[in-house]
Design a protein around this motif. Structure first.
Motif, PDB file in Angstrom:
ATOM      1  N   LEU A  60       0.827  -1.168   0.428  1.00  0.00           N
ATOM      2  CA  LEU A  60       0.118   0.128  -0.593  1.00  0.00           C
ATOM      3  C   LEU A  60       0.650   1.095  -0.045  1.00  0.00           C
ATOM      4  N   GLY A  61       0.839   2.637  -1.405  1.00  0.00           N
ATOM      5  CA  GLY A  61       1.551   3.068  -0.745  1.00  0.00           C
ATOM      6  C   GLY A  61       0.683   4.030  -1.447  1.00  0.00           C
ATOM      7  N   GLY A  62       1.253   5.375  -1.044  1.00  0.00           N
ATOM      8  CA  GLY A  62       0.550   7.130  -1.582  1.00  0.00           C
ATOM      9  C   GLY A  62       1.341   8.101  -2.638  1.00  0.00           C
ATOM     10  N   LYS A  63       0.503   9.095  -2.815  1.00  0.00           N
ATOM     11  CA  LYS A  63       1.314  10.218  -2.803  1.00  0.00           C
ATOM     12  C   LYS A  63       0.357  11.640  -3.595  1.00  0.00           C
ATOM     13  N   LEU A  64       0.941  12.610  -3.055  1.00  0.00           N
ATOM     14  CA  LEU A  64       0.397  13.797  -2.789  1.00  0.00           C
ATOM     15  C   LEU A  64       1.050  14.816  -3.556  1.00  0.00           C
ATOM     16  N   GLN A  65       0.965  15.427  -4.628  1.00  0.00           N
ATOM     17  CA  GLN A  65       1.170  16.197  -4.961  1.00  0.00           C
ATOM     18  C   GLN A  65       0.676  18.381  -4.811  1.00  0.00           C
ATOM     19  N   TRP A  66       1.207  19.256  -4.308  1.00  0.00           N
ATOM     20  CA  TRP A  66       0.628  20.101  -4.297  1.00  0.00           C
ATOM     21  C   TRP A  66       1.274  21.541  -5.189  1.00  0.00           C
ATOM     22  N   ASP A  67       0.646  22.114  -5.661  1.00  0.00           N
ATOM     23  CA  ASP A  67       1.228  22.703  -6.862  1.00  0.00           C
ATOM     24  C   ASP A  67       0.570  24.413  -6.172  1.00  0.00           C
ATOM     25  N   ALA A  68       1.051  25.252  -6.400  1.00  0.00           N
ATOM     26  CA  ALA A  68       1.412  26.626  -7.479  1.00  0.00           C
ATOM     27  C   ALA A  68       2.224  27.409  -7.754  1.00  0.00           C
ATOM     28  N   ILE A  91      -4.106  21.259  -5.551  1.00  0.00           N
ATOM     29  CA  ILE A  91      -4.028  19.545  -5.357  1.00  0.00           C
ATOM     30  C   ILE A  91      -3.944  19.426  -7.176  1.00  0.00           C
ATOM     31  N   ARG A  92      -2.174  19.127  -7.499  1.00  0.00           N
ATOM     32  CA  ARG A  92      -1.939  18.347  -8.443  1.00  0.00           C
ATOM     33  C   ARG A  92      -2.414  17.487  -9.244  1.00  0.00           C
ATOM     34  N   ARG A  93      -1.647  15.968  -7.831  1.00  0.00           N
ATOM     35  CA  ARG A  93      -1.622  14.571  -7.979  1.00  0.00           C
ATOM     36  C   ARG A  93      -2.332  14.248  -6.683  1.00  0.00           C
ATOM     37  N   GLY A  94      -3.331  13.434  -6.280  1.00  0.00           N
ATOM     38  CA  GLY A  94      -2.788  12.772  -5.072  1.00  0.00           C
ATOM     39  C   GLY A  94      -3.376  11.131  -5.550  1.00  0.00           C
ATOM     40  N   GLU A  95      -2.953  10.083  -5.082  1.00  0.00           N
ATOM     41  CA  GLU A  95      -3.312   8.669  -5.206  1.00  0.00           C
ATOM     42  C   GLU A  95      -3.262   7.940  -3.930  1.00  0.00           C
ATOM     43  N   LEU A 404      11.235  23.546  -7.550  1.00  0.00           N
ATOM     44  CA  LEU A 404      10.387  25.296  -8.089  1.00  0.00           C
ATOM     45  C   LEU A 404      11.017  25.179  -9.909  1.00  0.00           C
ATOM     46  N   ASN A 405       9.971  25.412 -10.513  1.00  0.00           N
ATOM     47  CA  ASN A 405      10.566  25.874 -12.008  1.00  0.00           C
ATOM     48  C   ASN A 405      10.191  27.377 -12.606  1.00  0.00           C
ATOM     49  N   TYR A 406      11.490  27.559 -13.763  1.00  0.00           N
ATOM     50  CA  TYR A 406      10.562  29.145 -14.209  1.00  0.00           C
ATOM     51  C   TYR A 406      10.368  28.793 -15.338  1.00  0.00           C
ATOM     52  N   VAL A 407       9.690  28.890 -16.234  1.00  0.00           N
ATOM     53  CA  VAL A 407       8.777  28.384 -17.840  1.00  0.00           C
ATOM     54  C   VAL A 407       8.612  30.241 -18.792  1.00  0.00           C
ATOM     55  N   ASP A 408       9.716  29.990 -19.871  1.00  0.00           N
ATOM     56  CA  ASP A 408       9.244  31.201 -20.652  1.00  0.00           C
ATOM     57  C   ASP A 408       9.082  30.048 -21.661  1.00  0.00           C
ATOM     58  N   TYR A 409       7.756  31.487 -22.171  1.00  0.00           N
ATOM     59  CA  TYR A 409       7.282  30.298 -23.635  1.00  0.00           C
ATOM     60  C   TYR A 409       7.103  31.653 -24.462  1.00  0.00           C
ATOM     61  N   ILE A 433       5.886  31.112 -13.131  1.00  0.00           N
ATOM     62  CA  ILE A 433       7.031  30.611 -11.325  1.00  0.00           C
ATOM     63  C   ILE A 433       5.565  29.310 -11.012  1.00  0.00           C
ATOM     64  N   ILE A 434       6.644  28.314 -11.153  1.00  0.00           N
ATOM     65  CA  ILE A 434       5.647  26.623 -10.709  1.00  0.00           C
ATOM     66  C   ILE A 434       6.691  26.696  -9.202  1.00  0.00           C
ATOM     67  N   GLY A 435       6.125  26.035  -8.157  1.00  0.00           N
ATOM     68  CA  GLY A 435       6.367  25.694  -7.417  1.00  0.00           C
ATOM     69  C   GLY A 435       5.154  24.099  -6.793  1.00  0.00           C
ATOM     70  N   ARG A 436       6.136  23.175  -6.578  1.00  0.00           N
ATOM     71  CA  ARG A 436       5.753  21.937  -5.800  1.00  0.00           C
ATOM     72  C   ARG A 436       5.470  20.967  -4.385  1.00  0.00           C
ATOM     73  N   LEU A 437       4.394  21.202  -3.729  1.00  0.00           N
ATOM     74  CA  LEU A 437       5.583  20.213  -2.866  1.00  0.00           C
ATOM     75  C   LEU A 437       5.307  18.827  -3.448  1.00  0.00           C
TER      76      LEU A 437
END
Length: 441
Positions: A60-68, A91-95, A404-409, A433-437
């Motif tokens: 049994l396992g799990g994941k949580l990704q919270w993005d800003a 919440i980007r992903r919860g599994e 932490l990511n910086y995107v220029d498109y 600018i994207i951050g994730r925990l």
């Protein structure tokens, strides 16, 4: 091998608590026995119970990704203040997932997931490994397709995968499929037939009769050099969507997720009679330095005249990990978690570019699916989307990752002067600018 994601989500806390109570109760309830081989219980990286003879296991396992995310420009065209700075958290992903083995040769897995507003069971499969030369998986699963896509979302380099995968179909999870995978010490071969929830990215599962439409996928990966974590990786993929007059689209978020979840559609073929694609992979890691690149082509042929679309693109990225290196699974041909995750930093930079050459009859009147006014500047010219992404990953513990990511498109051949409330601006670029925990177990 089919990606067997560890079981994600909030219910793992309940399961762990229940286990703790059960263990504590031993002091009062006497000795715990089994009706078979002795048990090994592991709680590091999730809850796993297995017999010592390896005949049975349960994990049994799990994941949580919270993005800003803070973004502006073209991808903010549909926001309240057109094109201006926009800040979203979600919440980007919860599994939560369960996988294991029964009677040694029979593997199984299921996963319940929350993915940006959608809650569903997206894994339910059985694998048979008793043939020796190949594993056969049947059911609903995620397919290995492309180097960065095959890598788990827990351990991909950027917060989002390269946006070339938005333009592909072969990386989509199956609704139902049959997958055959053969692996060696430094290679893997995979063949699959599968039905998809939205065939050809937005079409119906069925064709023009009562039968479901199945696509076909092939992948081969090879590591000609492999010495510990030092590796040279090569791979090739092919996918035929078999659209059977269903819709086929070429669209992308350009690596930016938001509450609105806006996408740009560069080609929309209402009735496609052919939709084929292929992907080439290359990667290498020596010590802490890693580099990789992927290239793809996708060809869509419309049933009606002047409705074809050809898409091609690539990305290239480099990264350096201080105090560690990426793990590598040679049979599956994918990167894994870092070898050290106790205060380890990783820096990376990625450039990506995709070109869409669509006939005028395949270009939608409105490119943005959230607001009108974003149109093709010239329906006889190609669309080109480019982005530069730089970022840092911090692996605080084996369970906690911060990014932490910086995107220029920028996107060529778009015009936004008709966007209502946009002050007649013509905007074809933007930044984010994207951050994730992340917490995994």
């Amino acid at each position: 091998m089919i990606r067997k994601h560890s079981f994600r989500g909030v219910m793992a806390g309940f399961a762990t608590s229940a286990l703790a109570l059960a263990v504590s109760a031993q002091a009062f309830a006497g000795t715990v026995t089994t009706d078979g081989a002795d048990l090994v219980i592991k709680t590091k990286g999730g809850l796993e119970v297995a017999t010592t003879d390896k005949e049975f296991s349960f994990k049994l396992g799990g994941k949580l990704q919270w993005d800003a995310t803070n973004f502006d420009g073209l991808m903010a065209a549909g926001e309240k203040d057109r094109f201006d700075d926009t800040f979203n958290t979600f919440i980007r992903r919860g599994e939560i997932s369960i996988e294991g083995v029964a009677y040694k040769d029979w593997g199984y897995g299921t996963r319940f997931t929350y993915d940006k507003g959608n809650t569903k069971f997206d894994r339910a499969f059985i694998t048979y490994a008793g043939l020796g030369f190949a594993d056969i998986t049947v059911g609903k699963y995620g397919v290995d397709y492309g180097l960065e896509n095959t890598t788990s979302s827990s351990w991909i380099t950027g917060i989002e995968r390269p946006f070339m995968y938005d333009f592909l179909n072969g990386d989509e999870d199956t609704e139902f499929g049959v997958n055959v995978m053969h692996t060696g010490d430094n290679y893997g071969l995979m063949a699959q037939v599968g039905n998809y929830a939205t065939n050809t990215d937005g079409g119906d599962k069925g064709g023009d009769d009562n039968d479901e439409v199945f696509g076909y996928t092939l992948r081969a990966n090879w590591a000609p050099y492999l010495n510990g974590t030092d590796v040279v990786h090569l791979g090739a993929n092919y996918h035929s969507s078999r659209p059977d007059d269903n819709r086929a689209r070429a669209r992308s978020r350009l690596g930016i997720r938001s509450d609105a979840d806006a996408r740009l559609t560069f080609a929309n073929v209402a009735e496609a009679d052919k939709d084929n694609e292929w992907v080439l992979e290359a990667g290498a890691q020596f010590g802490s330095f890693r580099a990789q690149a992927e290239y793809f082509q996708r060809d869509i042929s419309g049933k009606a005249a002047n409705t074809d679309a050809d898409i091609d693109g690539y990305y290239a990225q480099v990264s350096y990990m201080f105090g560690g290196a990426r793990g590598y699974k040679a049979g599956a041909g994918k990167w894994d978690k870092p070898t050290d995750m106790k205060g380890t930093f990783e820096l990376f930079a990625r450039y990506e570019s995709t070109n869409v050459d669509a006939n005028a009859g395949a270009i939608p009147a409105q490119l943005n699916d959230k607001i009108n006014g974003v149109v093709a500047a010239n329906p006889n010219s190609d669309f080109t989307a480019d982005a530069m992404v730089v970022g840092v990953n911090y692996f605080a513990t084996p369970a906690v990752r911060m990014s932490l990511n910086y995107v220029d498109y920028e996107v060529d051949n778009v015009n936004t002067t008709a966007v209502a409330g946009g002050d007649n601006k013509n905007v074809d670029d933007g930044k984010a600018i994207i951050g994730r925990l992340q917490y995994v177990f």
